[in-house]
Scaffold this motif. Structure first.
Motif, mmCIF file in Angstrom:
data_model
loop_
_atom_site.group_PDB
_atom_site.id
_atom_site.type_symbol
_atom_site.label_atom_id
_atom_site.label_comp_id
_atom_site.label_asym_id
_atom_site.label_seq_id
_atom_site.Cartn_x
_atom_site.Cartn_y
_atom_site.Cartn_z
ATOM 1 N N ALA A 93 0.939 -1.110 -0.112
ATOM 2 C CA ALA A 93 0.259 -0.682 0.218
ATOM 3 C C ALA A 93 0.715 1.546 -0.264
ATOM 4 O O ALA A 93 0.108 2.581 0.027
ATOM 5 N N GLY A 94 1.930 1.022 -0.701
ATOM 6 C CA GLY A 94 2.780 2.440 -0.799
ATOM 7 C C GLY A 94 4.262 2.297 0.351
ATOM 8 O O GLY A 94 4.558 4.123 0.479
ATOM 9 N N SER A 95 3.952 1.890 1.189
ATOM 10 C CA SER A 95 5.132 1.736 2.046
ATOM 11 C C SER A 95 6.718 1.509 1.356
ATOM 12 O O SER A 95 7.505 2.268 2.009
ATOM 13 N N ASP A 96 6.750 0.966 0.279
ATOM 14 C CA ASP A 96 7.574 0.970 -0.659
ATOM 15 C C ASP A 96 7.528 0.582 -1.608
ATOM 16 O O ASP A 96 6.412 0.382 -2.320
ATOM 17 N N PHE A 97 8.498 0.692 -2.374
ATOM 18 C CA PHE A 97 8.650 0.772 -4.571
ATOM 19 C C PHE A 97 9.430 -0.298 -4.554
ATOM 20 O O PHE A 97 10.400 0.142 -4.541
ATOM 21 N N ARG A 98 9.141 -1.290 -5.540
ATOM 22 C CA ARG A 98 10.117 -2.080 -6.593
ATOM 23 C C ARG A 98 10.673 -1.071 -7.828
ATOM 24 O O ARG A 98 9.925 -1.142 -8.364
ATOM 25 N N THR A 115 17.673 -2.021 -10.453
ATOM 26 C CA THR A 115 16.200 -2.923 -10.920
ATOM 27 C C THR A 115 15.695 -3.974 -10.009
ATOM 28 O O THR A 115 17.405 -5.361 -9.969
ATOM 29 N N GLY A 116 15.521 -4.379 -9.507
ATOM 30 C CA GLY A 116 14.434 -5.516 -8.626
ATOM 31 C C GLY A 116 15.081 -4.744 -7.185
ATOM 32 O O GLY A 116 14.460 -5.582 -6.485
ATOM 33 N N GLN A 121 16.383 -0.047 -0.038
ATOM 34 C CA GLN A 121 17.035 -1.093 -0.546
ATOM 35 C C GLN A 121 18.211 0.034 -1.296
ATOM 36 O O GLN A 121 19.186 -0.062 -1.261
ATOM 37 N N PHE A 122 17.687 1.010 -1.674
ATOM 38 C CA PHE A 122 18.238 2.174 -2.702
ATOM 39 C C PHE A 122 19.287 2.767 -1.557
ATOM 40 O O PHE A 122 20.559 2.857 -2.798
ATOM 41 N N GLY A 123 19.690 3.483 -0.918
ATOM 42 C CA GLY A 123 20.138 4.166 0.157
ATOM 43 C C GLY A 123 20.441 3.898 1.689
ATOM 44 O O GLY A 123 19.508 2.786 2.094
ATOM 45 N N ARG A 177 0.989 0.793 -9.874
ATOM 46 C CA ARG A 177 2.604 1.066 -10.289
ATOM 47 C C ARG A 177 3.024 2.973 -10.382
ATOM 48 O O ARG A 177 2.105 3.091 -11.216
ATOM 49 N N LEU A 178 4.478 2.937 -10.902
ATOM 50 C CA LEU A 178 4.482 4.725 -10.839
ATOM 51 C C LEU A 178 5.790 4.473 -12.265
ATOM 52 O O LEU A 178 6.066 3.704 -12.056
#
Length: 199
Positions: A93-98, A115-116, A121-123, A177-178
Motif C-alpha cells: 500500500a505504498g510503504s515501499d516501491f520496487r 533494478t529489482g 534498499q536504494f540507500g 505502479r508508477l
C-alpha cells in the motif's frame, strides 16, 4: 514507524498539504538547493521535451481518468524516452516501491543499476532517498502527476535531476505502479578526492 524513514513520512505529509517550505527545509539542512515541485504540470511547465511527450502519452492512455491503466503502457511506444524511464511497483500500500525497470541511461549516470531493489534498499536514510520515497507515496495517494526538479549537493557530478512521476492503475483501479521519466542535467566536474555521487 520506521525511524530511519521518519523524514520521508514528514515530507510526504508536507507534499500532501502543500507545505513546500517544509520540504525545502530538509534540502537546505543537507546543503542542497530546494527542489522545484509542480503538481499536475502543464506542458509549458515541463522544460524537457521528452518529459513533455511522456506526459502527453500518459494522458492519452489515461483517457481522463486519474491514472492510466498499467496494461496500456507499452515500452515500444516510448522510444522517445527509453533509457530515462523507471517503472516502480507499489508494495504494501505504498510503504515501499520496487524498481521493475531502471533506465540504462539513468543507471549510467548514477553509477549502478538498481533494478529489482526497493527504494528503501536504494540507500540509507539520506535525505534524497527519503525525498524519493515521499514523492512516490504522495503520487500514489493523490493519483496526481508530480514534476520534481532537484539540485544535488555541490559534490555531485549531476547538476540537476528532472522527474515526472505518473500513476498507473491495475484492473481494480488501485494505483499499482508508477511510470517515471527522469532526466539528468549537465555534468559537473568532480572535485579532487571526492567520492563520486549523482544525487
Amino acid at each position: 514507524m520506521d525511524c530511519e524513514f521518519q523524514i520521508a513520512a514528514e515530507m510526504r505529509s508536507a507534499l500532501l498539504e502543500d507545505r513546500v517550505c517544509d520540504v525545502e527545509a530538509v534540502f537546505l539542512q543537507n546543503g542542497a538547493y530546494p527542489p522545484d515541485l509542480v503538481w499536475d504540470p502543464e506542458v509549458e511547465q515541463i522544460e524537457d521535451s521528452r518529459l513533455r511527450q511522456l506526459r502527453d502519452y500518459w494522458r492519452a492512455k489515461a483517457g481522463g481518468a486519474p491514472a492510466a491503466p498499467e496494461h496500456m503502457i507499452d515500452p515500444a511506444e516510448m522510444r522517445f524516452i527509453l533509457g530515462y524511464v523507471m517503472l516502480l511497483e507499489v508494495l504494501e500500500a505504498g510503504s515501499d516501491f520496487r524498481y521493475r525497470l531502471y533506465g540504462s541511461l539513468i543507471a549510467e549516470r548514477f553509477g549502478r543499476d538498481v533494478t529489482g531493489q526497493t527504494v528503501r534498499q536504494f540507500g540509507d536514510s539520506e535525505y534524497i532517498v527519503n525525498f524519493f520515497l515521499a514523492t512516490y507515496q504522495a503520487v500514489s495517494t493523490t493519483r496526481r502527476p508530480l514534476l520534481s526538479v532537484h539540485y544535488p549537493r555541490p559534490g555531485s557530478q549531476t547538476a540537476s535531476w528532472s522527474r515526472l512521476i505518473l500513476p498507473l492503475s491495475d484492473g481494480r483501479g488501485t494505483v499499482s505502479r508508477l511510470l517515471v521519466g527522469q532526466i539528468p542535467g549537465e555534468w559537473r566536474p568532480r572535485p579532487p578526492g571526492a567520492t563520486p555521487t549523482a544525487f
